[in-house]
Structures are given as structure tokens and as C-alpha cells.
Design an enzyme around this catalytic site. Sequence first.
Site, PDB file in Angstrom:
ATOM      1  N   GLU A  23      51.864  -5.636 -19.243  1.00  0.00           N
ATOM      2  CA  GLU A  23      51.019  -5.706 -20.431  1.00  0.00           C
ATOM      3  C   GLU A  23      49.974  -4.591 -20.387  1.00  0.00           C
ATOM      4  OE1 GLU A  23      48.323  -8.959 -22.885  1.00  0.00           O
ATOM      5  OE2 GLU A  23      48.520  -9.193 -20.724  1.00  0.00           O
ATOM      6  N   LYS A  65      52.032  -9.962 -29.785  1.00  0.00           N
ATOM      7  CA  LYS A  65      51.531 -11.166 -29.104  1.00  0.00           C
ATOM      8  C   LYS A  65      51.118 -12.210 -30.136  1.00  0.00           C
ATOM      9  CE  LYS A  65      48.384 -12.164 -25.224  1.00  0.00           C
ATOM     10  NZ  LYS A  65      47.433 -11.493 -24.312  1.00  0.00           N
ATOM     11  N   CYS A  84      51.980 -12.403 -22.020  1.00  0.00           N
ATOM     12  CA  CYS A  84      50.889 -13.060 -21.298  1.00  0.00           C
ATOM     13  C   CYS A  84      50.607 -14.485 -21.797  1.00  0.00           C
ATOM     14  CB  CYS A  84      49.643 -12.181 -21.358  1.00  0.00           C
ATOM     15  SG  CYS A  84      48.451 -12.541 -20.037  1.00  0.00           S
TER      16      CYS A  84
END
Length: 283
Positions: A50, A119, A160
Site C-alpha cells: 500500500e 479502497k 488494508c
Amino acid sequence: MQRVKGNMAKFRLALIQLRVSAAKTENLNRACDLVKSAAGQGAKLVVLPECFNSPYGTKYFPEYAEKIPGESTQKLSEIAKECGIYLIGGSIPEEDAGKLYNTCPVFGPDGTMLAKHRKIHLFDINVPGKIQFQESETLSPGDRFSVFDTPYCKIGLGICYDIRFAELAQIYTQKGCQLLVYPGAFNLTTGPAHWELLQRGRAVDNQVYVATASPARDEKASYIAWGHSTVVNPWGEVIAKAAMEETVIYADIDLKKLAEVRQQIPILSQKRSDLYAVEVKTV
């Protein structure tokens, strides 16, 4: 049991735990060098961490953001084509129509961009006395699932904080994914507590492989990543794990193993719509 062609039943996955600096060009060049090295070791799918091209932090996202296609994705496209691999480009800050996103681009062996995952779940947490962080100060959330096909298997993407949401992994599994990949940068509070636990949970719940690629730890950074990039198999076993420093780790993804686990414990084939359709009554 899902059948897998013999010559495609196993492939090598590489996770690059990159040391990220404040110099974007240096990050890009270092990432490409390590991608090339991983391909030289037989990796067919390579994953970057990331925010691999910039420091991680809300104050950095506007400064480092770029459009897609742009400088970073062009480099990734070129190295994927040069090496003839599938490349999951971790994530980069993306600017689009005045908004910023935390975005993971994916490239095929011919350099074509196959997917672009924004995301979905932004990292907004407050653990008193330990860590407070709000991605939503500068970033906007994505609103789409991201799945792409390879000759080996279908792959689902998260970034994440997305890994904390079991429903996303379940949806990807229902869509036929056998490998879930989450570039991520957990920290020194959430990392030791939940990083491996969440990966093993997603793997066992869905009987899939789960891979996470973190930046290497930099004690001088404003946000210190946990490191420990990891691969977990469908039985919940950790089959590859990095420490904290910059490194490349490898795992052989064995789809016959996945098929065997699903045959031995057939949870995915037991549709319990009768149970979940029961009306809930309150007293």
C-alpha cells in the site's frame, strides 16, 4: 470439487515489502528493480505494498497524488510487460475529478491495466493514547468490487482496512475468487493485534489464499508500518512471512490444496438460505 488444470494448478506469488522514502522517483525505480528480481525467481504474480510510491499520511496524499494513467502506472505497466507477469501495484494516491483515492492498479503480462481498486473502507480510527488517523480528511472511498482473471485463478482485491470487512471477502469468494490480495500498512498498534489474525480469519472463513503486502518498517516515518507481509493458505496456515525490513517473500499458491480443503470441509456448498430467511422476532 473445483477442477484445476495440472499446469496451472500451482504458481509462484511474490510480495515486495518495499522501503518507502519521500522521493517518488526513487520509490518507483526501487519497486521496479525488485519486481524484476522477483520475476527472475519465477514469480508469476507480484504484489507491491500500500502507498508504495509515497509516504503514508493524509498530508502526503494531495502532494503525491496523480492521475491514472500517469507516471507511476506507466512504470508499472512497462515493468509488467518487460517481465511478462501479473503485477498488483500496491496502491498509490490517485486524483480524479477533484477527488483523491487510495487506489490499487493491476497490470497483465502485456502491460494492460486489468483492474483498478479504490479502497472502499477508509482508515478512520481512534485508539486513545496509541493512534488516531483519518484517511477521510483527504480521501474519498471507492464504491466497486475489484476482481480480475488470470490463467491460474480469479483474484479479489482489497486495500488494508478493507480486510476488516468479512462481507467483502465473502462476496469475492462467491464470485469465484481463490486468492484475495490486500496491500496494507497496519501500524504498531493494530499490526501486532490484528494483522495476522484477520488474514487467517478471511482465509479460513472462505477457504481461499490470502496475501498481504506491507511497506517495510521505517522508525523515522510519521506513520510507522508494521511490516510482516504474509501469505496464508485455505487451511489458515501461514506459509510465508516477512519480518520488518525491506525484502521479497515467495509462496507457491497450490490450487489443488484449495480444492482439497473445500472437499474435506464443504462449508461453501452448504447453502443455508432456509436459516437466514427465518423471520427475526423481537420480544
